[in-house]
Design an enzyme around this catalytic site. Structure first.
Site, PDB file in Angstrom:
ATOM      1  N   LYS A   1       0.863  -1.189   0.000  1.00  0.00           N
ATOM      2  CA  LYS A   1       0.000   0.000   0.000  1.00  0.00           C
ATOM      3  C   LYS A   1       0.898   1.238   0.000  1.00  0.00           C
ATOM      4  O   LYS A   1       1.799   1.356   0.854  1.00  0.00           O
ATOM      5  CB  LYS A   1      -0.845  -0.035   1.265  1.00  0.00           C
ATOM      6  CG  LYS A   1      -2.179   0.669   1.185  1.00  0.00           C
ATOM      7  CD  LYS A   1      -2.888   0.438   2.518  1.00  0.00           C
ATOM      8  CE  LYS A   1      -4.306   0.864   2.489  1.00  0.00           C
ATOM      9  NZ  LYS A   1      -4.892   0.823   3.835  1.00  0.00           N
TER      10      LYS A   1
HETATM   11  C1  E4P Z   1      -8.291   1.713   3.858  1.00  0.00           C
HETATM   12  O1  E4P Z   1      -7.511   0.926   3.382  1.00  0.00           O
HETATM   13  C2  E4P Z   1      -8.095   2.412   5.152  1.00  0.00           C
HETATM   14  O2  E4P Z   1      -7.410   1.531   6.006  1.00  0.00           O
HETATM   15  C3  E4P Z   1      -9.365   2.751   5.858  1.00  0.00           C
HETATM   16  O3  E4P Z   1     -10.511   2.382   5.114  1.00  0.00           O
HETATM   17  C4  E4P Z   1      -9.415   4.093   6.495  1.00  0.00           C
HETATM   18  O4  E4P Z   1     -10.658   4.256   7.119  1.00  0.00           O
HETATM   19  P1  E4P Z   1     -10.960   5.388   8.230  1.00  0.00           P
HETATM   20  O5  E4P Z   1     -11.233   6.673   7.530  1.00  0.00           O
HETATM   21  O6  E4P Z   1     -12.164   4.872   8.947  1.00  0.00           O
HETATM   22  O7  E4P Z   1      -9.734   5.458   9.098  1.00  0.00           O
END
Ligand code: E4P
Length: 217
Positions: free
Chosen positions: A83
């Protein structure tokens, strides 16, 4: 639409995997912090629970160090998906990694133009954050619609991974738009199974069945 769990909590991942409906997992540095676990160890454990992609995020901000981190992370297991943030260095890293066959999830996407750039960089997944977009006075689902339109216009193979999902309506809207994947916290995925009329119906059937005095097994 594929379902990914947005968590680094092993018990939740095991519970969801046991349903047969879990297609992968996403993590981020905040979720790793919340788990209290060692990043490498917990990522390896998650990769052993699901065969699907498990996103592990680099924490460097420059291309060279991102590449070095990715080199370490991709050795954890074959189903690790690197990522990277949606920055110039992140997309340079994305292009280099996908060029030699590594799965890459480009994260922190908040505009359709950013998603276009990620697709051009060969991303396996683009992660638009709908919940955080909503929090800032925009409509997160409009963003998903725009990205779907653009990706279909040019037949990009990058999968739209709806992220920052906060409630079941985000999941429903994602499926209606034709997103490829959604990642949600376990509690949101579990909420998808529920309906008060299902519970009420089961109660009524059980009460009548008890009155018959019969057994199946
Ligand atoms: C995606 O890969 C992220 O880990 C995640 O969806 C972030 O979500 P949040 O805005 O609830 O922290």
């Amino acid at each position: 639409m594929k379902f990914f769990a947005d968590t680094a909590e092993i018990d939740d991942i095991k519970e969801l995997a046991a349903t047969g409906l879990l297609d992968g997992v996403t993590t981020n540095p905040s979720l790793i912090h919340k788990s209290g676990r060692d990043f490498m160890e917990v990522t390896k454990e998650i990769c052993g629970i699901t065969d699907g992609p498990v996103s592990a995020e680099v924490v460097a901000l420059d291309h060279e160090t991102m590449m070095r981190e990715a080199e370490v992370l991709r050795k954890i297991a074959d189903n690790v998906c690197i990522k990277v943030p949606l920055t110039i260095d992140g997309l340079k890293t994305c292009k280099a990694l996908t060029g030699d066959g590594t799965m890459v999830n480009v994260t922190l996407c908040f505009s359709a133009n950013q998603a276009l750039l990620a697709a051009k960089a060969g991303a396996s997944f683009i992660s638009p954050f709908v919940g955080r977009h909503d929090d800032n006075g925009f409509d997160g689902m409009d963003l998903i619609e725009d990205i779907r339109l653009i990706y279909d216009n040019y037949m990009f193979e990058t999968e739209i991974l709806v992220a920052s999902v906060r409630h079941v309506t985000h999941v429903l809207e994602s499926a209606k738009i034709g997103a490829d994947v959604m990642t949600a916290p376990p509690k949101v995925i579990k909420a998808l199974f529920n309906h008060t009329l299902t519970d009420k119906g089961i109660d009524a059937f059980m009460a009548d069945w008890a009155k018959t005095g019969q057994k199946i097994v």
